[in-house]
Design a protein around this motif. Sequence first.
Motif, PDB file in Angstrom:
ATOM      1  N   CYS A  16      39.619  51.225  30.625  1.00 35.73           N
ATOM      2  CA  CYS A  16      40.226  50.890  31.717  1.00 35.73           C
ATOM      3  C   CYS A  16      39.548  48.729  31.776  1.00 35.73           C
ATOM      4  O   CYS A  16      38.552  48.407  30.914  1.00 35.73           O
ATOM      5  N   PHE A  17      40.684  48.449  32.102  1.00 34.06           N
ATOM      6  CA  PHE A  17      39.973  46.538  32.361  1.00 34.06           C
ATOM      7  C   PHE A  17      40.183  46.870  33.853  1.00 34.06           C
ATOM      8  O   PHE A  17      40.617  47.047  34.452  1.00 34.06           O
ATOM      9  N   PHE A  18      39.280  45.861  34.391  1.00 29.83           N
ATOM     10  CA  PHE A  18      38.616  45.400  35.930  1.00 29.83           C
ATOM     11  C   PHE A  18      39.341  44.964  36.103  1.00 29.83           C
ATOM     12  O   PHE A  18      40.528  44.074  36.267  1.00 29.83           O
ATOM     13  N   GLY A  19      40.247  45.744  37.378  1.00 30.14           N
ATOM     14  CA  GLY A  19      41.193  44.865  38.181  1.00 30.14           C
ATOM     15  C   GLY A  19      42.480  45.122  37.873  1.00 30.14           C
ATOM     16  O   GLY A  19      43.765  44.502  38.192  1.00 30.14           O
ATOM     17  N   ASP A  20      42.294  46.282  36.296  1.00 33.54           N
ATOM     18  CA  ASP A  20      44.363  46.071  36.165  1.00 33.54           C
ATOM     19  C   ASP A  20      44.894  47.125  37.616  1.00 33.54           C
ATOM     20  O   ASP A  20      43.923  47.796  38.063  1.00 33.54           O
ATOM     21  N   ASP A  21      45.909  47.464  37.359  1.00 29.32           N
ATOM     22  CA  ASP A  21      46.827  48.764  38.113  1.00 29.32           C
ATOM     23  C   ASP A  21      46.409  49.947  38.036  1.00 29.32           C
ATOM     24  O   ASP A  21      45.885  50.631  36.940  1.00 29.32           O
ATOM     25  N   GLU A  22      47.023  50.612  38.919  1.00 30.05           N
ATOM     26  CA  GLU A  22      46.670  52.829  38.625  1.00 30.05           C
ATOM     27  C   GLU A  22      47.356  52.861  37.375  1.00 30.05           C
ATOM     28  O   GLU A  22      46.682  53.984  36.632  1.00 30.05           O
ATOM     29  N   LYS A  23      48.537  52.644  36.868  1.00 33.85           N
ATOM     30  CA  LYS A  23      49.213  52.514  35.405  1.00 33.85           C
ATOM     31  C   LYS A  23      48.612  51.839  34.080  1.00 33.85           C
ATOM     32  O   LYS A  23      48.838  52.337  33.231  1.00 33.85           O
ATOM     33  N   LYS A  24      47.193  51.290  34.414  1.00 32.09           N
ATOM     34  CA  LYS A  24      46.581  50.419  32.977  1.00 32.09           C
ATOM     35  C   LYS A  24      47.291  49.496  32.515  1.00 32.09           C
ATOM     36  O   LYS A  24      47.475  49.625  31.115  1.00 32.09           O
ATOM     37  N   THR A  25      48.559  49.428  33.218  1.00 35.00           N
ATOM     38  CA  THR A  25      49.192  48.265  32.553  1.00 35.00           C
ATOM     39  C   THR A  25      48.398  47.173  31.227  1.00 35.00           C
ATOM     40  O   THR A  25      49.182  47.837  30.764  1.00 35.00           O
ATOM     41  N   LYS A  26      47.739  46.465  31.565  1.00 33.76           N
ATOM     42  CA  LYS A  26      47.081  45.697  30.782  1.00 33.76           C
ATOM     43  C   LYS A  26      46.478  47.035  29.913  1.00 33.76           C
ATOM     44  O   LYS A  26      46.348  45.762  28.801  1.00 33.76           O
ATOM     45  N   TYR A  27      45.620  47.462  30.141  1.00 35.23           N
ATOM     46  CA  TYR A  27      44.863  48.112  28.950  1.00 35.23           C
ATOM     47  C   TYR A  27      45.515  49.410  28.302  1.00 35.23           C
ATOM     48  O   TYR A  27      45.354  48.457  27.000  1.00 35.23           O
ATOM     49  N   ARG A  28      46.887  49.450  28.852  1.00 38.15           N
ATOM     50  CA  ARG A  28      47.842  50.286  26.982  1.00 38.15           C
ATOM     51  C   ARG A  28      48.298  49.317  26.900  1.00 38.15           C
ATOM     52  O   ARG A  28      48.681  49.418  25.387  1.00 38.15           O
ATOM     53  N   GLY A  29      49.138  47.925  27.485  1.00 41.14           N
ATOM     54  CA  GLY A  29      50.048  47.167  26.287  1.00 41.14           C
ATOM     55  C   GLY A  29      48.565  46.393  25.505  1.00 41.14           C
ATOM     56  O   GLY A  29      48.964  45.704  24.528  1.00 41.14           O
ATOM     57  N   ALA A  30      47.191  45.826  25.949  1.00 40.63           N
ATOM     58  CA  ALA A  30      46.596  45.212  24.974  1.00 40.63           C
ATOM     59  C   ALA A  30      45.879  46.522  24.089  1.00 40.63           C
ATOM     60  O   ALA A  30      45.932  46.133  22.119  1.00 40.63           O
ATOM     61  N   TYR A  31      45.837  47.306  23.612  1.00 40.06           N
ATOM     62  CA  TYR A  31      45.300  48.853  22.621  1.00 40.06           C
ATOM     63  C   TYR A  31      46.559  49.339  22.186  1.00 40.06           C
ATOM     64  O   TYR A  31      47.020  49.845  20.798  1.00 40.06           O
ATOM     65  N   PHE A  32      47.742  50.388  23.129  1.00 42.81           N
ATOM     66  CA  PHE A  32      48.640  50.702  22.325  1.00 42.81           C
ATOM     67  C   PHE A  32      50.514  50.638  22.552  1.00 42.81           C
ATOM     68  O   PHE A  32      50.379  51.445  21.508  1.00 42.81           O
ATOM     69  N   GLU A  33      50.863  49.851  22.954  1.00 42.86           N
ATOM     70  CA  GLU A  33      52.277  49.564  23.586  1.00 42.86           C
ATOM     71  C   GLU A  33      52.706  49.129  21.831  1.00 42.86           C
ATOM     72  O   GLU A  33      52.220  48.387  20.962  1.00 42.86           O
TER      73      GLU A  33
END
Length: 83
Positions: A45-62
């Motif tokens: 995860c990313f610190f401060g991201d929402d519960e759906k891990k929107t920033k994390y998923r956008g950065a690595y997977f989407e």
Amino acid sequence: VRKGELQAFGLGLDACAYDRDTKKAVTGEKAELICRRPFVAAPVCFFGDDEKKTKYRGAYFEGRDGLWYHGDLIETTGSVGNS
């Protein structure tokens, strides 16, 4: 051992230099560092991201074929560590 080269990818990593256009691993040219399978040391995860891990998923997977993109370029030489 070769100057300026890693001897192998990290233990348990199914990593490669990946050409987005051909969707294939490449040797002898710079391409994106990806991991084709989950790995133990992957960030979760990313610190401060929402519960759906929107920033994390956008950065690595989407939009990325289910592959984990590191965000750096690498070159595999074929001398060692080629997956």
